[in-house]
Design a protein around this motif. Structure first.
Motif, PDB file in Angstrom:
ATOM      1  N   UNK A   1       0.834  -1.201   0.000  1.00 49.82           N
ATOM      2  CA  UNK A   1       0.000   0.000   0.000  1.00 49.82           C
ATOM      3  C   UNK A   1       0.867   1.250   0.000  1.00 49.82           C
ATOM      4  N   UNK A   2       1.920   1.240   0.790  1.00 52.22           N
ATOM      5  CA  UNK A   2       2.833   2.390   0.852  1.00 52.22           C
ATOM      6  C   UNK A   2       3.521   2.610  -0.492  1.00 52.22           C
ATOM      7  N   UNK A   3       3.951   1.540  -1.141  1.00 50.74           N
ATOM      8  CA  UNK A   3       4.600   1.648  -2.456  1.00 50.74           C
ATOM      9  C   UNK A   3       3.623   2.211  -3.483  1.00 50.74           C
ATOM     10  N   UNK A   4       2.388   1.731  -3.470  1.00 53.16           N
ATOM     11  CA  UNK A   4       1.379   2.221  -4.409  1.00 53.16           C
ATOM     12  C   UNK A   4       1.091   3.692  -4.183  1.00 53.16           C
ATOM     13  N   UNK A   5       0.990   4.103  -2.928  1.00 53.03           N
ATOM     14  CA  UNK A   5       0.743   5.526  -2.645  1.00 53.03           C
ATOM     15  C   UNK A   5       1.893   6.385  -3.131  1.00 53.03           C
ATOM     16  N   UNK A   6       3.121   5.947  -2.858  1.00 50.85           N
ATOM     17  CA  UNK A   6       4.278   6.727  -3.306  1.00 50.85           C
ATOM     18  C   UNK A   6       4.341   6.774  -4.823  1.00 50.85           C
TER      19      UNK A   6
END
Length: 74
Positions: A36-41
């Motif tokens: 999720x963090x990678x997708x947001x970034x």
């Protein structure tokens, strides 16, 4: 005089779901996994690239505009 028949009144403590069926949803900003963090970034990076491209396009289209004293308008 305004008296309700008890048989037509709904029960007071009757719910469509039981408390056992209620789950807590993840609130925005609470990231529990790396994906999720990678997708947001990644989404932020794509948005930044899109904004930069729009600004560059706008400046390129208006680069020839000059003020009355000869300076670039944009």
């Amino acid at each position: 005089m305004g008296v309700l028949d008890a048989s037509t009144s709904p029960p007071k403590e009757r719910y469509a779901v039981s408390k056992a069926n209620i789950i807590k949803l993840i609130q925005p900003g609470n990231v529990d996994d790396q994906l999720t963090e990678i997708l947001r970034n990644g989404a932020r990076a794509l948005l930044a690239q899109a904004v930069e491209a729009e600004v560059a396009d706008f400046l390129g289209k208006h680069a020839d505009l000059k003020t009355a004293d000869g300076h670039q308008r944009v």
